[in-house]
Design a protein around this motif. Structure first.
Motif, PDB file in Angstrom:
ATOM      1  N   TYR A   1       0.792  -1.215   0.000  1.00 19.46           N
ATOM      2  CA  TYR A   1       0.000   0.000   0.000  1.00 19.46           C
ATOM      3  C   TYR A   1       0.836   1.281   0.000  1.00 19.46           C
ATOM      4  O   TYR A   1       0.353   2.325  -0.446  1.00 19.46           O
ATOM      5  CB  TYR A   1      -0.944   0.017   1.215  1.00 19.46           C
TER       6      TYR A   1
ATOM      7  N   ASN B   1     -14.571   1.074  -1.166  1.00 16.94           N
ATOM      8  CA  ASN B   1     -13.242   1.612  -0.879  1.00 16.94           C
ATOM      9  C   ASN B   1     -13.078   1.941   0.597  1.00 16.94           C
ATOM     10  O   ASN B   1     -12.001   1.727   1.180  1.00 16.94           O
ATOM     11  CB  ASN B   1     -12.988   2.864  -1.724  1.00 16.94           C
TER      12      ASN B   1
ATOM     13  N   ALA C   1     -10.266   0.330   3.217  1.00 14.52           N
ATOM     14  CA  ALA C   1      -9.387   1.193   4.010  1.00 14.52           C
ATOM     15  C   ALA C   1      -9.547   0.911   5.506  1.00 14.52           C
ATOM     16  O   ALA C   1      -8.551   0.838   6.243  1.00 14.52           O
ATOM     17  CB  ALA C   1      -9.687   2.662   3.708  1.00 14.52           C
TER      18      ALA C   1
ATOM     19  N   THR D   1      -8.101  -2.700   6.339  1.00 16.33           N
ATOM     20  CA  THR D   1      -6.655  -2.774   6.225  1.00 16.33           C
ATOM     21  C   THR D   1      -5.972  -1.996   7.345  1.00 16.33           C
ATOM     22  O   THR D   1      -4.879  -2.358   7.789  1.00 16.33           O
ATOM     23  CB  THR D   1      -6.196  -2.240   4.852  1.00 16.33           C
TER      24      THR D   1
END
Length: 201
Positions: free
Chosen positions: A109, A157, A161, A164
């Motif tokens: 990332y 999305n 986010a 993670t």
């Protein structure tokens, strides 16, 4: 060119990739030299080129392998069924998979900008493939009324986010165990899309 005497490509090659990933995560791709990677493995700097052509290849392989593994692993873990069941399972899976691989997650990332254009295109395609998983689940939930979202891609999305982000703070032996964290994040994931948390452990 022959490998150094006594070397075992089947052992040393993976060690080189693991060391590179560990160093990239700890210090950043730009700050890590091939010489430093070689020293981490315990081989000469020149010998390193028997196992990889360059540092860019090591970065690309780390990202590619991580994304291919997570996509394949979800393919086996996906329970199918109702969108709420699948999203609960996906959230738990994502947290569990990523907590086991914090270095790979960080590199995947945070070092995208270090990729050469052709490598970036491949990694972006893999990332889009993985991100399509929660998007499809949320779209199905919005279609059957079990989830309420104003924008499906944005919600997907946001889910990625949030899930993670657990790798940035979770520490073994802390206040919450992994099973508790998985369950709490699964509940938050369902809440984010207007769904009710499942009564699962």
């Amino acid at each position: 060119m022959a490998r150094p005497s006594g070397s075992d490509a089947g052992v040393t090659g993976p060690r080189v990739r693991e060391a590179a990933e560990r160093l990239f995560a700890a210090h950043g791709y730009a700050a890590v030299s091939m010489r430093r990677i070689a020293a981490e493995v315990g081989i000469g700097a020149g010998a390193l080129y028997h196992y990889t052509p360059d540092k860019q290849t090591l970065l690309f392989q780390s990202m590619r392998d991580h994304l291919q593994e997570v996509i394949a692993a979800w393919g086996k873990a996906d329970p199918g069924g109702a969108p709420r069941v699948r999203l609960d399972a996906f959230a738990r899976f994502h947290v569990r998979f990523h907590l086991d691989r914090p270095d790979a997650v960080f590199v995947a990332y945070m070092e995208l900008r270090a990729l050469e254009p052709e490598n970036f295109a491949i990694i972006e395609a893999l990332r889009r493939g993985y991100e399509a998983i929660p998007r499809a689940i949320v779209a199905a939930g919005a279609a059957d009324g079990s989830m309420r979202v104003a924008d499906v891609p944005l919600a997907a999305n946001a889910l990625i986010a949030m899930l993670t982000g657990v790798t940035t703070w979770y520490r073994e032996g802390g206040r919450l165990g992994r099973a508790e964290v998985e369950a709490l994040y699964a509940g938050m994931a369902l809440g984010l899309v207007g769904g009710r948390a499942l009564a699962l452990p």
